[in-house]
Design an enzyme around this catalytic site. Structure first.
Site, PDB file in Angstrom:
ATOM      1  N   ASN A   1       5.373   8.655 -15.343  1.00  0.00           N
ATOM      2  CA  ASN A   1       5.011   9.107 -14.532  1.00  0.00           C
ATOM      3  C   ASN A   1       6.649   7.619 -13.325  1.00  0.00           C
ATOM      4  OD1 ASN A   1       4.924   9.628 -11.915  1.00  0.00           O
ATOM      5  ND2 ASN A   1       3.072   9.819 -11.377  1.00  0.00           N
ATOM      6  N   TRP A   2       7.280   8.353 -13.023  1.00  0.00           N
ATOM      7  CA  TRP A   2       8.066   7.580 -12.400  1.00  0.00           C
ATOM      8  C   TRP A   2       8.111   6.880 -11.021  1.00  0.00           C
ATOM      9  CZ3 TRP A   2      13.775   8.007 -14.789  1.00  0.00           C
ATOM     10  CH2 TRP A   2      13.719   8.260 -16.161  1.00  0.00           C
ATOM     11  N   LYS A   3       7.513   8.145 -10.094  1.00  0.00           N
ATOM     12  CA  LYS A   3       7.129   8.498  -9.229  1.00  0.00           C
ATOM     13  C   LYS A   3       8.260   7.870  -7.801  1.00  0.00           C
ATOM     14  CE  LYS A   3       2.840   6.239 -10.453  1.00  0.00           C
ATOM     15  NZ  LYS A   3       1.578   5.272  -9.871  1.00  0.00           N
TER      16      LYS A   3
ATOM     17  N   HIS B   1      -1.182  14.385  -7.582  1.00  0.00           N
ATOM     18  CA  HIS B   1      -1.382  13.147  -7.312  1.00  0.00           C
ATOM     19  C   HIS B   1      -2.483  12.360  -6.623  1.00  0.00           C
ATOM     20  CE1 HIS B   1      -0.533   8.787  -8.847  1.00  0.00           C
ATOM     21  NE2 HIS B   1      -0.510   9.302  -9.846  1.00  0.00           N
TER      22      HIS B   1
ATOM     23  N   GLU C   1      -2.342   9.735  -5.300  1.00  0.00           N
ATOM     24  CA  GLU C   1      -1.024   9.233  -4.488  1.00  0.00           C
ATOM     25  C   GLU C   1      -0.673  10.196  -3.149  1.00  0.00           C
ATOM     26  OE1 GLU C   1       2.041   6.889  -6.530  1.00  0.00           O
ATOM     27  OE2 GLU C   1       0.629   5.542  -7.115  1.00  0.00           O
TER      28      GLU C   1
ATOM     29  N   GLU D   1      -7.441  10.577 -13.844  1.00  0.00           N
ATOM     30  CA  GLU D   1      -6.767   8.604 -13.076  1.00  0.00           C
ATOM     31  C   GLU D   1      -7.194   8.877 -12.431  1.00  0.00           C
ATOM     32  OE1 GLU D   1      -2.068   9.145 -13.251  1.00  0.00           O
ATOM     33  OE2 GLU D   1      -2.218  10.250 -12.098  1.00  0.00           O
TER      34      GLU D   1
ATOM     35  N   GLY E   1      -1.864   1.222 -11.099  1.00  0.00           N
ATOM     36  CA  GLY E   1      -1.651   0.468 -10.889  1.00  0.00           C
ATOM     37  C   GLY E   1      -1.884  -0.767 -10.625  1.00  0.00           C
TER      38      GLY E   1
ATOM     39  N   SER F   1      -3.344   1.883 -15.048  1.00  0.00           N
ATOM     40  CA  SER F   1      -2.537   1.437 -16.265  1.00  0.00           C
ATOM     41  C   SER F   1      -2.679   1.162 -17.618  1.00  0.00           C
ATOM     42  CB  SER F   1      -4.178  -0.350 -15.421  1.00  0.00           C
ATOM     43  OG  SER F   1      -3.646  -0.183 -14.339  1.00  0.00           O
TER      44      SER F   1
ATOM     45  N   GLY G   1       2.440   5.453 -15.279  1.00  0.00           N
ATOM     46  CA  GLY G   1       3.452   4.731 -14.177  1.00  0.00           C
ATOM     47  C   GLY G   1       3.672   3.873 -14.815  1.00  0.00           C
ATOM     48  N   GLY G   2       3.854   2.303 -13.970  1.00  0.00           N
ATOM     49  CA  GLY G   2       4.962   1.309 -14.171  1.00  0.00           C
ATOM     50  C   GLY G   2       5.364   0.772 -15.793  1.00  0.00           C
TER      51      GLY G   2
END
Ligand code: 13P
Length: 255
Positions: free
Chosen positions: A9-11, A95, A97, A167, A173, A213, A234-235
């Site tokens: 997930n590149w956001k 999600h 966010e 999640e 994150g 993470s 994610g990251g």
């Protein structure tokens, strides 16, 4: 037997040019990888370019959200048929966010889920508790509520196509992932609930992936748990080599 799924997930990261470069590299690096489904979720603006760059590969493309209507006066929104036309086969829904920053609720997740199924997209529905809810001992209560309301009305045929991403919000994150035992505990609970509501076959076949993470150093242990069927990253998915490392260390992958 569930095929593991690793989704990046590149956001709100990467331009069209960045995306094309990444996908070209990714498809070369995973050319010989089998036994794991690989998905990336670029921003809407890069969906079509990602789909074109991944054509005739086994990389799947996901949108990060959708609107439940097909079309209409909804400034800024994107519908399921538009996502399909852009070349994506998956869509992330609910999600944390979106829930925390943009007012997403379980009922809106439910409407989006119906729209995704209606358009033939594979939904990746995100659920998970906050730190406060965990510390109050309410983790399973939160998951139950998100599942009951979010998945309301879906059939046992549909649940087989569904991907659930557990999640925990406190792990997103933060660099602090759930331990393998915490993840398995939650995933086992989710599968038990799916069993109650959709029967043994649906629960057995629905993939429940972990997010929060995830990195090359922890994916082996997390994905080694019996009820953890892969990861939503994610990251660590932004760097193609790191993402490939995660893909190849996931359970079931053969290089
Ligand atoms: P991080 O992997 O950066 O913690 O993000 C997880 C996530 O939100 C994936 O959807």
């Amino acid at each position: 037997m569930r095929t593991p799924l690793i989704a990046g997930n590149w956001k709100m990261h990467k331009t069209v040019a960045d995306t094309v470069k990444y996908v070209k590299e990714l498809r070369l690096l995973v050319r010989d990888v089998t036994g794991v489904d690989i998905v990336i979720a670029p921003p809407f603006t890069a969906l079509h370019a990602a789909a074109e760059a991944s054509r005739n590969s086994h990389i799947g493309i996901a949108a990060q959200d959708l609107h439940w209507e097909r079309e209409g006066a909804f400034t800024g929104e994107i519908s399921a048929p538009m996502i399909v036309e852009a070349g994506a086969a998956y869509v992330i829904i609910g999600h944390s966010e979106r829930r925390t920053l943009f007012g997403e609720t379980d009922p809106s997740v439910n409407r989006k889920l119906a729209a995704a199924f209606g358009a033939g997209l594979t939904p990746i529905v995100c659920i998970g508790e906050t730190l406060d809810q965990r510390e109050r001992g309410d983790t399973f209560g939160v998951l139950d509520r998100q599942i009951t309301q979010g998945l309301d009305g879906i059939t046992s045929e549909q649940v087989v196509q569904l991907v659930i991403a557990y999640e925990p919000v406190w792990a997103i994150g933060t660099g602090r992932n759930a331990t393998a035992a915490q993840a398995e505990d939650a995933h086992g609970h989710i599968r038990k609930r799916l069993q109650n509501w959709f029967g043994a076959d649906g629960a057995e076949r629905c993939r429940v992936i972990y997010g929060g993470s995830v990195k090359p150093e922890n994916i082996g242990e997390l994905a080694g748990q019996p009820d953890v069927d892969g990861a939503l990253v994610g990251g660590a998915s932004l760097d193609v080599k790191g993402f490939v490392e995660i893909v190849s260390r996931s359970r079931g992958a053969a290089v």
